[in-house]
Scaffold this active site. Structure first.
Site, PDB file in Angstrom:
ATOM      1  N   HIS A  28       5.419  31.342  -8.815  1.00 40.38           N
ATOM      2  CA  HIS A  28       4.649  31.932  -7.717  1.00 40.38           C
ATOM      3  C   HIS A  28       3.427  32.698  -8.226  1.00 40.38           C
ATOM      4  CE1 HIS A  28       8.644  31.581  -5.801  1.00 40.38           C
ATOM      5  NE2 HIS A  28       9.089  32.314  -6.799  1.00 40.38           N
TER       6      HIS A  28
ATOM      7  N   ASP B 124     -26.622  -5.263  -8.632  1.00 38.77           N
ATOM      8  CA  ASP B 124     -25.952  -4.625  -7.492  1.00 38.77           C
ATOM      9  C   ASP B 124     -24.855  -5.510  -6.913  1.00 38.77           C
ATOM     10  OD1 ASP B 124     -27.438  -6.604  -6.322  1.00 38.77           O
ATOM     11  OD2 ASP B 124     -28.421  -5.328  -4.831  1.00 38.77           O
TER      12      ASP B 124
ATOM     13  N   GLN C  30     -39.414  -3.840 -17.150  1.00 38.01           N
ATOM     14  CA  GLN C  30     -40.335  -4.422 -16.174  1.00 38.01           C
ATOM     15  C   GLN C  30     -41.103  -3.246 -15.574  1.00 38.01           C
ATOM     16  OE1 GLN C  30     -38.508  -6.090 -12.684  1.00 38.01           O
ATOM     17  NE2 GLN C  30     -40.282  -7.344 -12.140  1.00 38.01           N
TER      18      GLN C  30
ATOM     19  N   ASN D 146     -27.111  -2.460  -0.929  1.00 34.90           N
ATOM     20  CA  ASN D 146     -28.476  -2.028  -0.633  1.00 34.90           C
ATOM     21  C   ASN D 146     -28.548  -0.691   0.087  1.00 34.90           C
ATOM     22  OD1 ASN D 146     -30.033  -4.380  -1.605  1.00 34.90           O
ATOM     23  ND2 ASN D 146     -28.843  -5.469  -0.067  1.00 34.90           N
TER      24      ASN D 146
ATOM     25  N   ALA E  68       8.544  44.871 -14.216  1.00 36.15           N
ATOM     26  CA  ALA E  68       7.602  44.582 -13.136  1.00 36.15           C
ATOM     27  C   ALA E  68       6.482  45.614 -13.112  1.00 36.15           C
ATOM     28  CB  ALA E  68       8.332  44.565 -11.799  1.00 36.15           C
TER      29      ALA E  68
ATOM     30  N   LYS F 243     -30.661   2.692  -7.748  1.00 34.15           N
ATOM     31  CA  LYS F 243     -29.566   2.065  -7.010  1.00 34.15           C
ATOM     32  C   LYS F 243     -28.429   1.639  -7.920  1.00 34.15           C
ATOM     33  CE  LYS F 243     -30.024  -2.161  -5.373  1.00 34.15           C
ATOM     34  NZ  LYS F 243     -30.334  -3.322  -4.504  1.00 34.15           N
TER      35      LYS F 243
ATOM     36  N   TYR G 187      -1.749  33.299 -12.769  1.00 35.90           N
ATOM     37  CA  TYR G 187      -2.783  32.634 -13.563  1.00 35.90           C
ATOM     38  C   TYR G 187      -2.394  32.762 -15.029  1.00 35.90           C
ATOM     39  CZ  TYR G 187      -6.935  31.787 -16.287  1.00 35.90           C
ATOM     40  OH  TYR G 187      -7.803  31.304 -17.230  1.00 35.90           O
TER      41      TYR G 187
ATOM     42  N   LYS H  39      -4.508  26.953 -17.157  1.00 35.56           N
ATOM     43  CA  LYS H  39      -5.734  26.461 -17.787  1.00 35.56           C
ATOM     44  C   LYS H  39      -5.567  26.511 -19.300  1.00 35.56           C
ATOM     45  CE  LYS H  39      -9.028  28.701 -19.105  1.00 35.56           C
ATOM     46  NZ  LYS H  39      -9.554  29.141 -20.452  1.00 35.56           N
TER      47      LYS H  39
END
EC number: 2.7.7.23
Length: 459
Positions: free
Chosen positions: A359, A103, A73, A224, A419, A21, A362, A347
């Site tokens: 436009h 918590d 514990q 909880n 192009a 938790k 990548y 990237k």
């Protein structure tokens, strides 16, 4: 002098999760990390986290936090049993012990400071944090006299019908004089419905115990289940957004915007609906973000515009425009006055000043110079199936529509790519590159083709 103990041993079965938790995330930090952060301004001499369920996972999640101690514990038999585990670790300690549940992610440092001051000024054996709730269901009840001296504490499941009418609840934060508590801990009994050793049973055995009410009940919201986690997130977001709006940031439809606490914003930033700012993001004055954008761990300079785009781990200089529908990731650097437009992905790429990729492109693992124009449909083919390779594009170079740049590749300054070209070799400065098949036109080909097919069918 104060030692802090944070209770983080429980499983949290109501979360319905394999994750402990206390490791569930709230605004980019785990619940227990938020509790640890809240005690930092108290300058505790030691910070001890009591772990149990999936203890190794909990410890690993917090390995980067310096000077943090862990006590295990192994069997979870209640809060009193958890604190009993500290006895061998605090043998010679004579100061105070501040105990918090792991918590309680919304607890404020100021509240804890006030509680410690009350504890010291009144020379209490123990001081506990309490609150009055309209619906105290599920919380242990605290019974005090008119001077806020605690007379009795009863867990909810052990309360009688009459006791459950009491609206003063135990918030799960305690400060004890450790020597007094250490004497009582070995004698706790599990005489309750849960058959557990309650820390609350020690409270009325140590001497004078005073209750201190928290001013804002939201601080003591315990987590909880997932509903309470969502409620805590709403509270946290309200705090953050109010802070920035009062500091001069415009949030249009705040309910649809999320902002991590680690984000830094300057005045006159405008955030449109459905925008999410995360991590170590900094946005400088005059920038306009959204709608529909995600900015994460990125730095945006003055007057940057981002629309319907994702920007992660990137830096964008002044006056640049991103989107709509652009994706920047992996340590991208965009210079000043650039445009990264529709359906462009960058990237691990650096764009110089006043460079446009408007436009359908990548561009990956590339260094692009100043005043470059990336034509629509330009692709850097940077991956050969084994390694990723670099591309370098010089100043003022222009790539034509539907160009493919096969890395490793260097294009000089003032280069023109025709192009539809597929460029595989380095290009010197001031060059024109045509790397495509020559157009062939066959007049009347369609008519002749149809006639031939008709003749074949009648044979």
């Amino acid at each position: 002098m104060v030692v802090v103990a944070i209770l983080a041993a429980g499983r949290g079965t109501r979360m319905k999760s394999r994750l402990p938790k206390v490791l569930h995330s709230l605004g980019g930090q785990s619940l227990v990390e938020r509790v640890i952060e809240s005690v930092e301004p108290l300058s505790p001499s030691r910070r001890i986290v009591i772990v149990g369920y999936q203890s190794e996972e909990v410890q690993t999640a917090m390995h980067s936090i310096p000077n943090l101690e862990f006590v295990e514990q192994t069997v979870q038999l209640g809060t009193g049993h958890a604190i009993q585990q500290l006895l061998p670790h605090l043998k010679d300690y004579t100061g105070d012990l501040l105990i918090l549940n792991g918590d309680l992610p919304l607890i404020r440092s100021e509240t804890l400071k006030q509680m410690l001051q009350t504890h010291a000024q009144n020379q209490n054996a123990a001081t506990i944090l309490t609150s009055h709730l309209p619906d105290p269901t599920g919380y242990g009840r605290v019974f005090c006299n008119n001077e806020n001296i605690v007379q009795q504490m009863v867990e909810h499941k052990d309360c009688t019908a009459a006791q459950r009418q009491n609206q003063r609840i135990n918030a799960g934060v305690y400060c004890f004089r450790w020597p007094d508590l250490a004497k009582v801990l070995p004698h706790l009994q599990a005489n309750n419905a849960q058959k557990e050793y309650y820390l609350t049973d020690a409270v009325t055995q140590v001497g004078q115990v005073m209750a201190v009410d928290v001013e804002d009940n939201q601080e003591i919201l315990g987590i909880n289940d997932r509903l309470q986690l969502a409620t805590a997130y709403e509270i946290l977001q309200k705090r953050v957004k109010e802070k920035w709006m009062l500091a001069g940031v415009t949030l249009i439809d705040p309910a649809s915007i999320t902002i991590d606490e680690t984000v830094e914003l300057q005045p006159d930033v405008i955030i449109e609906p459905q925008t999410h700012l995360r991590g170590n993001t900094v946005i400088q004055t005059g920038s306009h973000i959204g709608p529909g954008s995600l900015i994460e761990n990125s730095q945006l300079a003055e007057n940057v515009t981002v629309q319907y785009s994702v920007v992660i781990d990137s830096t964008i200089q002044a006056g640049s425009r991103i989107g709509p529908y652009a994706h920047l990731r992996g340590h991208v650097q965009v210079g000043a006055g650039c445009r990264v437009g529709n359906f462009v992905e960058l990237k691990n790429t650096q764009l110089g000043d006043r460079t446009n990729a408007a436009h359908l492109s990548y561009i990956g693992d590339t260094v692009v110079g100043n005043q470059v124009n990336i034509g629509a449909g330009t692709i850097t083919a940077n991956y050969d199936g084994v390694k990723k390779h670099r591309t370098k594009i010089g100043d003022r170079t222009k790539t034509g529509a539907n160009s493919v740049l096969v890395a490793p590749l260097t294009l000089g300054d003032d280069v023109y790519i025709a192009a539809g070209s597929t460029v595989t070799e380095d290009v010197p400065n001031d060059s024109l590159v045509i790397a495509r098949s020559r157009q062939v036109v066959k007049p009347a080909w369609q008519r002749k083709s149809v006639e031939n097919k008709t003749t074949d069918q009648h044979k």
